[in-house]
Design a protein around this motif. Structure first.
Motif, PDB file in Angstrom:
ATOM      1  N   SER A 114     -27.087 -37.765  42.827  1.00 55.90           N
ATOM      2  CA  SER A 114     -26.711 -38.663  41.780  1.00 55.90           C
ATOM      3  C   SER A 114     -27.474 -38.978  40.606  1.00 55.90           C
ATOM      4  O   SER A 114     -28.544 -38.747  40.595  1.00 55.90           O
ATOM      5  CB  SER A 114     -26.467 -40.023  42.556  1.00 55.90           C
ATOM      6  N   GLY A 115     -26.588 -39.360  39.425  1.00 54.65           N
ATOM      7  CA  GLY A 115     -27.445 -39.692  38.376  1.00 54.65           C
ATOM      8  C   GLY A 115     -26.857 -39.064  36.968  1.00 54.65           C
ATOM      9  O   GLY A 115     -27.046 -39.804  35.904  1.00 54.65           O
ATOM     10  N   VAL A 116     -25.772 -37.843  37.194  1.00 57.26           N
ATOM     11  CA  VAL A 116     -25.105 -37.675  35.984  1.00 57.26           C
ATOM     12  C   VAL A 116     -23.807 -37.506  36.313  1.00 57.26           C
ATOM     13  O   VAL A 116     -23.269 -38.261  37.125  1.00 57.26           O
ATOM     14  CB  VAL A 116     -25.849 -36.433  35.446  1.00 57.26           C
ATOM     15  N   LYS A 117     -23.043 -36.731  35.426  1.00 56.77           N
ATOM     16  CA  LYS A 117     -21.472 -36.751  35.589  1.00 56.77           C
ATOM     17  C   LYS A 117     -21.342 -36.119  36.984  1.00 56.77           C
ATOM     18  O   LYS A 117     -22.438 -35.261  37.573  1.00 56.77           O
ATOM     19  CB  LYS A 117     -20.838 -35.659  34.683  1.00 56.77           C
ATOM     20  N   ALA A 118     -20.278 -36.217  37.539  1.00 55.48           N
ATOM     21  CA  ALA A 118     -20.025 -35.979  39.188  1.00 55.48           C
ATOM     22  C   ALA A 118     -20.329 -34.379  39.330  1.00 55.48           C
ATOM     23  O   ALA A 118     -20.657 -33.846  40.085  1.00 55.48           O
ATOM     24  CB  ALA A 118     -18.673 -36.307  39.425  1.00 55.48           C
ATOM     25  N   GLU A 119     -19.647 -33.325  38.377  1.00 61.72           N
ATOM     26  CA  GLU A 119     -19.718 -32.065  38.372  1.00 61.72           C
ATOM     27  C   GLU A 119     -21.039 -31.657  38.262  1.00 61.72           C
ATOM     28  O   GLU A 119     -21.552 -30.548  38.976  1.00 61.72           O
ATOM     29  CB  GLU A 119     -18.834 -31.495  37.654  1.00 61.72           C
ATOM     30  N   HIS A 120     -21.847 -32.213  37.413  1.00 58.91           N
ATOM     31  CA  HIS A 120     -23.338 -31.866  37.282  1.00 58.91           C
ATOM     32  C   HIS A 120     -24.124 -32.358  38.651  1.00 58.91           C
ATOM     33  O   HIS A 120     -24.839 -31.378  38.873  1.00 58.91           O
ATOM     34  CB  HIS A 120     -23.973 -32.366  36.195  1.00 58.91           C
ATOM     35  N   ASP A 121     -23.939 -33.301  39.160  1.00 56.68           N
ATOM     36  CA  ASP A 121     -24.587 -33.727  40.557  1.00 56.68           C
ATOM     37  C   ASP A 121     -24.136 -32.735  41.513  1.00 56.68           C
ATOM     38  O   ASP A 121     -25.356 -32.215  42.066  1.00 56.68           O
ATOM     39  CB  ASP A 121     -23.925 -35.050  41.077  1.00 56.68           C
ATOM     40  N   ALA A 122     -22.746 -32.399  41.610  1.00 63.56           N
ATOM     41  CA  ALA A 122     -22.575 -31.186  42.495  1.00 63.56           C
ATOM     42  C   ALA A 122     -23.104 -29.693  42.243  1.00 63.56           C
ATOM     43  O   ALA A 122     -23.504 -29.276  43.212  1.00 63.56           O
ATOM     44  CB  ALA A 122     -21.041 -30.878  42.466  1.00 63.56           C
ATOM     45  N   GLN A 123     -23.528 -29.537  41.013  1.00 65.32           N
ATOM     46  CA  GLN A 123     -23.979 -28.451  40.524  1.00 65.32           C
ATOM     47  C   GLN A 123     -25.510 -28.234  41.068  1.00 65.32           C
ATOM     48  O   GLN A 123     -26.250 -27.470  41.625  1.00 65.32           O
ATOM     49  CB  GLN A 123     -23.994 -28.170  39.023  1.00 65.32           C
ATOM     50  N   VAL A 124     -26.286 -29.460  40.879  1.00 66.56           N
ATOM     51  CA  VAL A 124     -27.512 -29.411  41.348  1.00 66.56           C
ATOM     52  C   VAL A 124     -27.629 -29.297  42.828  1.00 66.56           C
ATOM     53  O   VAL A 124     -28.541 -28.834  43.419  1.00 66.56           O
ATOM     54  CB  VAL A 124     -28.248 -30.998  40.721  1.00 66.56           C
ATOM     55  N   ALA A 125     -26.489 -30.170  43.602  1.00 68.82           N
ATOM     56  CA  ALA A 125     -26.811 -30.199  44.930  1.00 68.82           C
ATOM     57  C   ALA A 125     -26.525 -28.700  45.434  1.00 68.82           C
ATOM     58  O   ALA A 125     -27.062 -28.359  46.491  1.00 68.82           O
ATOM     59  CB  ALA A 125     -25.724 -31.030  45.362  1.00 68.82           C
ATOM     60  N   SER A 126     -25.371 -27.978  44.877  1.00 69.78           N
ATOM     61  CA  SER A 126     -25.099 -26.793  45.310  1.00 69.78           C
ATOM     62  C   SER A 126     -26.457 -25.771  45.056  1.00 69.78           C
ATOM     63  O   SER A 126     -26.483 -24.853  46.051  1.00 69.78           O
ATOM     64  CB  SER A 126     -23.913 -26.122  44.438  1.00 69.78           C
ATOM     65  N   ALA A 127     -27.061 -26.032  44.070  1.00 69.09           N
ATOM     66  CA  ALA A 127     -28.271 -25.151  43.795  1.00 69.09           C
ATOM     67  C   ALA A 127     -29.148 -25.315  45.095  1.00 69.09           C
ATOM     68  O   ALA A 127     -29.840 -24.409  45.384  1.00 69.09           O
ATOM     69  CB  ALA A 127     -29.000 -25.329  42.636  1.00 69.09           C
ATOM     70  N   GLY A 128     -29.401 -26.324  45.550  1.00 69.55           N
ATOM     71  CA  GLY A 128     -30.190 -26.559  46.526  1.00 69.55           C
ATOM     72  C   GLY A 128     -29.784 -26.084  47.904  1.00 69.55           C
ATOM     73  O   GLY A 128     -30.376 -25.500  48.674  1.00 69.55           O
ATOM     74  N   ALA A 129     -28.482 -26.447  48.211  1.00 68.14           N
ATOM     75  CA  ALA A 129     -27.783 -26.114  49.248  1.00 68.14           C
ATOM     76  C   ALA A 129     -27.457 -24.727  49.591  1.00 68.14           C
ATOM     77  O   ALA A 129     -27.717 -24.080  50.788  1.00 68.14           O
ATOM     78  CB  ALA A 129     -26.416 -26.662  49.500  1.00 68.14           C
ATOM     79  N   GLN A 130     -27.569 -23.868  48.445  1.00 73.17           N
ATOM     80  CA  GLN A 130     -27.488 -22.573  48.615  1.00 73.17           C
ATOM     81  C   GLN A 130     -28.597 -21.561  48.384  1.00 73.17           C
ATOM     82  O   GLN A 130     -28.615 -20.442  48.640  1.00 73.17           O
ATOM     83  CB  GLN A 130     -26.400 -21.904  47.582  1.00 73.17           C
ATOM     84  N   CYS A 131     -29.889 -22.391  48.322  1.00 73.85           N
ATOM     85  CA  CYS A 131     -31.140 -21.524  48.024  1.00 73.85           C
ATOM     86  C   CYS A 131     -31.642 -21.030  49.352  1.00 73.85           C
ATOM     87  O   CYS A 131     -32.552 -19.870  49.298  1.00 73.85           O
ATOM     88  CB  CYS A 131     -32.196 -22.403  47.562  1.00 73.85           C
ATOM     89  N   LEU A 132     -30.969 -21.135  50.600  1.00 67.29           N
ATOM     90  CA  LEU A 132     -31.436 -20.598  51.752  1.00 67.29           C
ATOM     91  C   LEU A 132     -30.788 -19.269  52.143  1.00 67.29           C
ATOM     92  O   LEU A 132     -31.212 -18.518  52.938  1.00 67.29           O
ATOM     93  CB  LEU A 132     -31.376 -21.508  53.051  1.00 67.29           C
ATOM     94  N   LYS A 133     -29.886 -18.829  51.162  1.00 68.84           N
ATOM     95  CA  LYS A 133     -28.981 -17.713  51.615  1.00 68.84           C
ATOM     96  C   LYS A 133     -29.856 -16.530  50.949  1.00 68.84           C
ATOM     97  O   LYS A 133     -30.536 -16.396  50.337  1.00 68.84           O
ATOM     98  CB  LYS A 133     -27.569 -17.741  50.856  1.00 68.84           C
TER      99      LYS A 133
END
Length: 133
Positions: A114-133
């Motif tokens: 949380s902290g910026v536009k919703a789609e940017h929040d999701a972009q940051v979250a996705s970068a984290g969530a997908q780094c284990l693949k």
């Protein structure tokens, strides 16, 4: 009996680092929360310049994604589509920016931002969530 992966502090650090890098590369001041599959906190970081309330919102987005086993945006879409009853659902934040961490087809946790536009929040979250693949 089924078995599944669990997040250790090693993976939590990797996820937090990937999300932080994505946010900093875009000069976004955000809060990043990581939870386990039960929505329990594992990590929280509020980057410099980010509003204090974002830490609370990020944690709730992560919790919603982990417990719902989907991106929190799905709930936002339901509400925006007219299903307003979801606004009263317990343990639910109907805001984009929560992304599940999936390993071998199973949700083992989630990242909320949380902290910026919703789609940017999701972009940051996705970068984290997908780094284990």
């Amino acid at each position: 009996m089924k078995t599944k992966a669990v997040l250790s502090q090693t993976e939590v650090s990797q996820i937090l680092g990937a999300a932080r890098t994505e946010a900093r590369n875009n000069q976004w001041a955000v809060s990043i929360a990581i939870v386990d599959d039960g929505g329990h906190p594992l990590a929280l970081e509020r980057l410099d310049g980010c509003a204090p309330i974002s830490a609370y919102i990020a944690m709730e987005k992560a919790r919603t994604s982990a417990l719902g086993r989907r991106e929190s945006k799905g709930y936002e879409d339901m509400v925006n589509g007219g299903r307003h009853a979801f606004l009263s659902a317990p343990l639910l934040t109907s805001l984009e920016g929560g992304v599940p961490i999936i390993v071998d087809g199973q949700v083992i946790g989630a990242v909320g931002v949380s902290g910026v536009k919703a789609e940017h929040d999701a972009q940051v979250a996705s970068a984290g969530a997908q780094c284990l693949k």
